[in-house]
Design a protein around this motif. Structure first.
Motif, PDB file in Angstrom:
ATOM      1  N   LYS A 109       0.837  -1.195   0.000  1.00  0.00           N
ATOM      2  CA  LYS A 109       0.000   0.000   0.000  1.00  0.00           C
ATOM      3  C   LYS A 109       0.873   1.246   0.000  1.00  0.00           C
ATOM      4  O   LYS A 109       1.796   1.383   0.808  1.00  0.00           O
ATOM      5  CB  LYS A 109      -0.922   0.012   1.225  1.00  0.00           C
ATOM      6  N   SER A 110       0.545   2.164  -0.902  1.00  0.00           N
ATOM      7  CA  SER A 110       1.256   3.439  -0.965  1.00  0.00           C
ATOM      8  C   SER A 110       0.515   4.539  -0.210  1.00  0.00           C
ATOM      9  O   SER A 110       0.961   5.689  -0.192  1.00  0.00           O
ATOM     10  CB  SER A 110       1.429   3.865  -2.432  1.00  0.00           C
ATOM     11  N   CYS A 111      -0.612   4.188   0.412  1.00  0.00           N
ATOM     12  CA  CYS A 111      -1.471   5.212   1.017  1.00  0.00           C
ATOM     13  C   CYS A 111      -1.090   5.542   2.452  1.00  0.00           C
ATOM     14  O   CYS A 111      -1.603   6.514   3.023  1.00  0.00           O
ATOM     15  CB  CYS A 111      -2.931   4.766   0.969  1.00  0.00           C
ATOM     16  N   PHE A 112      -0.196   4.752   3.061  1.00  0.00           N
ATOM     17  CA  PHE A 112       0.170   4.998   4.455  1.00  0.00           C
ATOM     18  C   PHE A 112       1.585   5.568   4.520  1.00  0.00           C
ATOM     19  O   PHE A 112       2.554   4.924   4.113  1.00  0.00           O
ATOM     20  CB  PHE A 112       0.100   3.704   5.264  1.00  0.00           C
ATOM     21  N   ASP A 113       1.695   6.782   5.030  1.00  0.00           N
ATOM     22  CA  ASP A 113       3.011   7.390   5.186  1.00  0.00           C
ATOM     23  C   ASP A 113       3.785   6.757   6.341  1.00  0.00           C
ATOM     24  O   ASP A 113       4.998   6.558   6.248  1.00  0.00           O
ATOM     25  CB  ASP A 113       2.870   8.893   5.427  1.00  0.00           C
ATOM     26  N   TYR A 114       3.052   6.485   7.416  1.00  0.00           N
ATOM     27  CA  TYR A 114       3.681   5.926   8.608  1.00  0.00           C
ATOM     28  C   TYR A 114       2.792   4.837   9.201  1.00  0.00           C
ATOM     29  O   TYR A 114       1.570   4.915   9.132  1.00  0.00           O
ATOM     30  CB  TYR A 114       3.912   7.018   9.673  1.00  0.00           C
ATOM     31  N   VAL A 115       3.437   3.838   9.790  1.00  0.00           N
ATOM     32  CA  VAL A 115       2.736   2.814  10.570  1.00  0.00           C
ATOM     33  C   VAL A 115       3.302   2.838  11.980  1.00  0.00           C
ATOM     34  O   VAL A 115       4.529   2.864  12.175  1.00  0.00           O
ATOM     35  CB  VAL A 115       2.914   1.408   9.955  1.00  0.00           C
ATOM     36  N   LEU A 116       2.399   2.847  12.966  1.00  0.00           N
ATOM     37  CA  LEU A 116       2.805   2.786  14.364  1.00  0.00           C
ATOM     38  C   LEU A 116       2.336   1.466  14.954  1.00  0.00           C
ATOM     39  O   LEU A 116       1.165   1.107  14.842  1.00  0.00           O
ATOM     40  CB  LEU A 116       2.222   3.962  15.152  1.00  0.00           C
ATOM     41  N   ARG A 117       3.246   0.750  15.586  1.00  0.00           N
ATOM     42  CA  ARG A 117       2.954  -0.587  16.096  1.00  0.00           C
ATOM     43  C   ARG A 117       2.751  -0.581  17.604  1.00  0.00           C
ATOM     44  O   ARG A 117       3.353   0.199  18.333  1.00  0.00           O
ATOM     45  CB  ARG A 117       4.100  -1.536  15.757  1.00  0.00           C
ATOM     46  N   PHE A 118       1.854  -1.454  18.057  1.00  0.00           N
ATOM     47  CA  PHE A 118       1.590  -1.712  19.473  1.00  0.00           C
ATOM     48  C   PHE A 118       1.020  -0.456  20.146  1.00  0.00           C
ATOM     49  O   PHE A 118       0.245   0.271  19.541  1.00  0.00           O
ATOM     50  CB  PHE A 118       2.843  -2.256  20.155  1.00  0.00           C
ATOM     51  N   GLU A 119       1.404  -0.183  21.382  1.00  0.00           N
ATOM     52  CA  GLU A 119       0.807   0.931  22.122  1.00  0.00           C
ATOM     53  C   GLU A 119       1.432   2.245  21.648  1.00  0.00           C
ATOM     54  O   GLU A 119       2.628   2.470  21.839  1.00  0.00           O
ATOM     55  CB  GLU A 119       1.030   0.724  23.622  1.00  0.00           C
ATOM     56  N   THR A 120       0.609   3.108  21.083  1.00  0.00           N
ATOM     57  CA  THR A 120       1.160   4.187  20.262  1.00  0.00           C
ATOM     58  C   THR A 120       1.031   5.590  20.858  1.00  0.00           C
ATOM     59  O   THR A 120       1.405   6.553  20.193  1.00  0.00           O
ATOM     60  CB  THR A 120       0.469   4.194  18.888  1.00  0.00           C
ATOM     61  N   LEU A 163       5.154   1.030  27.664  1.00  0.00           N
ATOM     62  CA  LEU A 163       4.427   2.049  28.405  1.00  0.00           C
ATOM     63  C   LEU A 163       4.316   1.700  29.882  1.00  0.00           C
ATOM     64  O   LEU A 163       3.949   0.573  30.244  1.00  0.00           O
ATOM     65  CB  LEU A 163       3.011   2.212  27.832  1.00  0.00           C
ATOM     66  N   ASN A 164       4.610   2.667  30.713  1.00  0.00           N
ATOM     67  CA  ASN A 164       4.218   2.615  32.115  1.00  0.00           C
ATOM     68  C   ASN A 164       2.821   3.224  32.188  1.00  0.00           C
ATOM     69  O   ASN A 164       2.641   4.418  31.913  1.00  0.00           O
ATOM     70  CB  ASN A 164       5.211   3.410  32.969  1.00  0.00           C
ATOM     71  N   LEU A 165       1.829   2.423  32.522  1.00  0.00           N
ATOM     72  CA  LEU A 165       0.445   2.900  32.463  1.00  0.00           C
ATOM     73  C   LEU A 165       0.210   4.085  33.388  1.00  0.00           C
ATOM     74  O   LEU A 165      -0.696   4.892  33.142  1.00  0.00           O
ATOM     75  CB  LEU A 165      -0.521   1.757  32.800  1.00  0.00           C
ATOM     76  N   ARG A 228      -2.732  -0.248  36.264  1.00  0.00           N
ATOM     77  CA  ARG A 228      -2.776   1.193  36.500  1.00  0.00           C
ATOM     78  C   ARG A 228      -2.831   1.466  37.998  1.00  0.00           C
ATOM     79  O   ARG A 228      -3.275   0.610  38.776  1.00  0.00           O
ATOM     80  CB  ARG A 228      -4.013   1.804  35.821  1.00  0.00           C
ATOM     81  N   PRO A 229      -2.427   2.649  38.428  1.00  0.00           N
ATOM     82  CA  PRO A 229      -2.549   2.991  39.849  1.00  0.00           C
ATOM     83  C   PRO A 229      -4.018   2.964  40.275  1.00  0.00           C
ATOM     84  O   PRO A 229      -4.888   3.534  39.595  1.00  0.00           O
ATOM     85  CB  PRO A 229      -1.967   4.403  39.926  1.00  0.00           C
ATOM     86  N   ILE A 230      -4.298   2.321  41.366  1.00  0.00           N
ATOM     87  CA  ILE A 230      -5.687   2.173  41.815  1.00  0.00           C
ATOM     88  C   ILE A 230      -6.367   3.522  42.049  1.00  0.00           C
ATOM     89  O   ILE A 230      -7.525   3.715  41.633  1.00  0.00           O
ATOM     90  CB  ILE A 230      -5.729   1.281  43.069  1.00  0.00           C
ATOM     91  N   PRO A 231      -5.725   4.510  42.697  1.00  0.00           N
ATOM     92  CA  PRO A 231      -6.408   5.807  42.876  1.00  0.00           C
ATOM     93  C   PRO A 231      -6.793   6.456  41.543  1.00  0.00           C
ATOM     94  O   PRO A 231      -7.846   7.098  41.449  1.00  0.00           O
ATOM     95  CB  PRO A 231      -5.374   6.650  43.628  1.00  0.00           C
TER      96      PRO A 231
END
Length: 456
Positions: A109-120, A163-165, A228-231
């Protein structure tokens, strides 16, 4: 900078359970992080085609179009990306489908300039910083980023996001019309006129997947179980109550009960302002023990979703489910005796499925139906989604694997049937027949569900 973020509609005839009833947390998390970082320097529009069937026709004013893609909606995402490119927009693709197939996508595909994988979230922020010339960092320093240069060579960052949530802000729902999700929920659940549903995630990841590779059909991609932190979770729930009137929470996390200490602390930390909140949660059957019932009642758990998958122990073992028919029935009886409703789901077409195993599953469904405590039940057919062990089995063990290995657009309708023909001892027609028998068995109860689990 004007940014459009879109969750395109599914185009493969599959309706995920509760689709259009809850906001798209992933996209909204990205939008929230962008707004926190750039403030008034960015103008963000979110289009969720689960509730809004109107992708903007005039894109010339947008600088950047970000598209969220599962395997179910990838074809639609690509169509929108070509449309956006024609009007001069920069395009970014993210989601579970490109997280696995980014290389194939950029080749085809030529339509995507960038792809970001996983948690973005933070990678998306870093990319926007680069596009706004606020950062001179090398693009390949952005975790999870992949792109094709002017010479057609594909480049991919060697690091993936970790990621640190706790670093993520509470997700803002102000980018969408919250009332539309409530309306969709009430249109499906006829007895829910007083329910205002909302969703959160309290953790990410699955300890069973980390330990064993996971169930054969599971396509969730998160590594490690992170809480995630409970509070902060309770702060988010209180915000949903105060701003939108939410009184029922769906926690989309998979694995909270596996950490008994965490779950008890979460329940005991419940603030007085949230005492009347009700919950719908997931659990593995092996985590349902007698001790949880009191805490379910303290938390206000109305319903527990359990992946039972099959009533045949041979299939459960071969699918790496880590449970048995007997352990599932034991869990359901604990819930029934404790006055907690349950929603068991079944997947037909597990490796080695045959008429005998489907009869075992049907008989189990009848037993559950007579048990009492049943809220809803679903039976669906396994779909080998990219990222799952089932998908890898097709790649490695079938003649179609070589073609599939270079494809970016996976035909799940075909692949579902091909899987049954290649990996089971029955026919697709027979699997459909037993799926329908189980769903008809539910009588007047609502029947929902998707055939595979994919990252959200």
């Amino acid at each position: 900078m004007k940014i459009l973020l879109c969750n395109p509609k599914n185009t493969q005839g599959t309706k995920h359970s509760r689709k259009g009833m809850y906001v798209p947390l992933g996209i909204l998390s990205i939008a929230t992080c962008l707004k926190k970082r750039f403030g008034d320097e960015v103008e963000i529009t979110v289009v969720d085609e689960d509730v809004d069937d109107h992708f903007p026709q005039e894109l010339g004013d947008y600088n950047l179009v970000g598209l969220y893609s599962t395997t179910f909606n990838y074809k639609q995402a690509a169509r929108y990306a070509y449309f956006a490119k024609e009007q001069g927009c920069t395009t970014v693709l993210g989601g579970p489908h490109p997280s696995i197939l980014y290389d194939n996508i950029l080749r085809h595909k030529s339509c995507f300039d960038y792809v970001l994988r996983f948690e973005t979230e933070f990678s998306f922020v870093a990319l926007v910083e680069h596009l706004m010339e606020k950062s001179l960092a090398n693009l390949l320093d952005i975790p999870g980023l992949a792109f094709k240069d002017a010479d057609g060579k594909i480049h991919a960052s060697k690091t993936i996001p970790e990621l640190n949530l706790a670093d993520l802000p509470i997700i803002s729902r102000d980018f969408v019309r919250f009332d539309r999700y409530v309306e969709n929920y009430r249109s499906v659940y006829s007895d829910s006129e007083d329910v205002v549903p909302g969703s959160v995630y309290s953790s990410k990841g699955c300890s069973w997947r980390d330990k064993t590779g996971g169930c054969v059909f599971c396509a969730r991609l998160e590594e490690g179980v992170r809480f995630r932190p409970i509070p902060q979770i309770w702060e988010e729930i209180a915000l949903l109550k105060d701003r939108y009137g939410v009184n029922t929470i769906w926690d989309i996390a998979d694995d909270n009960l596996n950490n008994k200490e965490w779950f008890i602390e979460f329940v005991e930390s419940r603030p007085d302002s949230c005492r009347d909140m009700r919950f719908f949660i997931y659990s593995r059957v092996n985590c349902i023990k007698p001790w949880v019932i009191d805490y379910f009642h303290k938390l206000g758990v109305d319903e527990v979703f359990l992946g039972v998958e099959s009533g045949d122990n041979r299939l459960l073992k071969g699918s790496f489910k880590g449970q048995t028919r007997e352990s599932a029935l034991r869990a359901l009886r604990i819930l029934q005796d404790g006055g907690v409703r349950f929603y068991p789901s079944f997947v037909l077409g597990l490796p080695g499925e045959n008429v005998e195993s489907m009869e075992n599953t049907l008989s189990m469904c009848r037993e559950i139906r007579e048990m009492g405590g049943l809220s809803r039940m679903s039976a669906t057919i396994l779909k080998p989604i990219p990222g799952s062990a089932a998908y890898d089995m097709v790649l490695e063990k079938t003649r179609f694997g070589k073609d599939l290995a270079i494809s970016d657009d996976v035909d799940l309708v075909f692949l579902e049937k091909y899987w049954i023909e290649s990996m089971t001892g029955t026919t697709y027609y027979a699997v459909e027949e037993y799926r329908d028998k189980i769903n008809v068995l539910m009588g007047g109860l609502q029947v929902f569900g998707s055939s595979s689990k994919e990252s959200s």
